[in-house]
Design an enzyme around this catalytic site. Structure first.
Site, PDB file in Angstrom:
ATOM      1  N   SER A 127       0.454  -6.150  -0.009  1.00  0.00           N
ATOM      2  CA  SER A 127      -0.400  -4.967  -0.014  1.00  0.00           C
ATOM      3  C   SER A 127      -0.555  -4.409   1.412  1.00  0.00           C
ATOM      4  O   SER A 127       0.438  -4.105   2.041  1.00  0.00           O
ATOM      5  CB  SER A 127      -1.741  -5.338  -0.655  1.00  0.00           C
ATOM      6  OG  SER A 127      -2.366  -4.217  -1.208  1.00  0.00           O
ATOM      7  N   ASP A 209       3.161  14.515   3.873  1.00  0.00           N
ATOM      8  CA  ASP A 209       3.607  13.573   2.834  1.00  0.00           C
ATOM      9  C   ASP A 209       2.725  12.325   2.716  1.00  0.00           C
ATOM     10  O   ASP A 209       3.143  11.336   2.123  1.00  0.00           O
ATOM     11  CB  ASP A 209       5.058  13.096   3.079  1.00  0.00           C
ATOM     12  CG  ASP A 209       6.057  14.227   2.973  1.00  0.00           C
ATOM     13  OD1 ASP A 209       5.850  15.114   2.120  1.00  0.00           O
ATOM     14  OD2 ASP A 209       7.022  14.233   3.757  1.00  0.00           O
ATOM     15  N   ASP A 232       0.425  -3.510 -12.139  1.00  0.00           N
ATOM     16  CA  ASP A 232      -0.454  -3.361 -10.966  1.00  0.00           C
ATOM     17  C   ASP A 232      -1.330  -2.121 -11.143  1.00  0.00           C
ATOM     18  O   ASP A 232      -0.820  -1.002 -11.159  1.00  0.00           O
ATOM     19  CB  ASP A 232       0.403  -3.244  -9.699  1.00  0.00           C
ATOM     20  CG  ASP A 232      -0.436  -3.291  -8.419  1.00  0.00           C
ATOM     21  OD1 ASP A 232      -1.614  -2.882  -8.459  1.00  0.00           O
ATOM     22  OD2 ASP A 232       0.087  -3.741  -7.382  1.00  0.00           O
ATOM     23  N   HIS A 260      -1.752  -6.745  -9.404  1.00  0.00           N
ATOM     24  CA  HIS A 260      -1.702  -6.669  -7.939  1.00  0.00           C
ATOM     25  C   HIS A 260      -1.601  -8.063  -7.303  1.00  0.00           C
ATOM     26  O   HIS A 260      -0.940  -8.246  -6.294  1.00  0.00           O
ATOM     27  CB  HIS A 260      -2.939  -5.923  -7.435  1.00  0.00           C
ATOM     28  CG  HIS A 260      -2.819  -5.478  -6.011  1.00  0.00           C
ATOM     29  ND1 HIS A 260      -1.798  -4.659  -5.565  1.00  0.00           N
ATOM     30  CD2 HIS A 260      -3.579  -5.743  -4.910  1.00  0.00           C
ATOM     31  CE1 HIS A 260      -1.938  -4.443  -4.277  1.00  0.00           C
ATOM     32  NE2 HIS A 260      -3.008  -5.087  -3.851  1.00  0.00           N
TER      33      HIS A 260
END
Ligand code: TYC
Length: 279
Positions: A127, A209, A232, A260
């Site tokens: 993560s 972006d 997830d 996750h």
């Protein structure tokens, strides 16, 4: 047992049971000063292949990597799991989120491994720790052997912003995780740092972006393995697909039932995947 040089501040030999419980090798806990901050880390194994485990937001070696420290192959690997500054036992300093917080973590992580005298090492990042690992690998191609990331993202989209805001209020977290976090941090630090994290990561949505580290992906030269949980709920799958597309030669594996925390929930499968890729 690894040798502690004099600059190492040994906190405790964290052996909660007989060494044989750990497959014949203990897990040690120590602090070492890096970039002016005493960083806490755990270490285990005596293999030639050094690996750094990087936890997620508000995460630590203790909360995020129990099954990896316990069960990864200690003959093949020397495993270090760190607490980034402001997380886990690397407090003080209190955690903050300046615009370059991922770059700062990446610098700390690499400098920690160099302070521990590892010449070359692999990175396993979950993560936020995955984002940190991507940046570190891109910026230090000669130091990083292999890279494994899961639940990671190189951009922040409008969809992500909604997901972040849904966890801003820690009373909405699952009872189990909240309890674990409050034991580590106390309620106030946990709640405040969670809010600060949401604000910190949301800064990237204002960039073109929603860029966090897109521009760095072409600089990643090491073998890279991207793992993603098909279920997830926090990090949408397109992030993993984006990483796969933009990191040359990378491998993508989807764990269909994984959420996750797939490395905790499916620790055995995860450890095997990671070890097979690293060896
Ligand atoms: N990036 C976080 C971590 O490091 C997890 C997370 C992702 C939290 C998305 C919320 O909407 C979110 N574990």
């Amino acid at each position: 047992m690894f040798h502690l040089a004099t600059e190492h501040w040994l906190l405790l030999q964290a052996m909660s049971c007989h060494p044989l419980c750990w497959g014949g090798t203990s897990i040690t806990s120590a602090k070492i000063k890096v970039n002016g901050v005493p960083l806490h880390y755990k270490q285990t194994g005596q293999g030639d292949h050094a690996v750094l485990l990087l936890p997620g937001m508000l995460g630590s070696s203790q909360s995020d990597f129990g099954p990896q420290l316990k069960s990864m192959n200690k003959q093949l690997f020397t495993i270090v799991a760190w607490d980034p500054r402001g997380y886990g036992h690397s407090i003080p300093p209190a955690r903050d989120f300046p615009p370059d917080f991922f770059e700062r973590d990446a610098r700390d992580a690499v400098d920690l491994m160099q302070a521990l005298k590892f010449k070359k090492f692999s990175l396993l990042g979950w993560s936020d720790g995955g984002i940190t690992a991507l940046i570190a690998a891109a910026k230090h191609p000669t130091l990083i052997h292999k890279l494994v990331v899961w639940g990671a993202n190189a951009t922040v989209t409008q969809e992500d912003l909604k997901l972040y805001n849904a966890i801003r209020d820690v009373s909405k977290w699952s009872e189990k995780i909240r309890k674990q976090m409050e034991e580590m941090y106390g309620h106030e630090y946990f709640a405040k740092t969670c809010e600060a994290w949401v604000d910190g990561i949301s800064q990237f949505a204002d960039k073109p972006d929603g860029n966090i580290c897109q521009h760095l992906l072409p600089h990643i030269k090491c073998p890279t393995f991207i793992i993603h949980g098909g279920k997830d709920p926090l990090v949408p799958q397109f992030h993993a697909e984006y990483l796969h597309k933009h990191i040359k030669g990378s491998r993508l594996f989807l764990m269909p039932e994984g959420k996750h925390n797939l490395h905790l929930r499916f620790a055995e499968e995860f450890n095997k995947l990671a070890e097979d890729f690293l060896r």
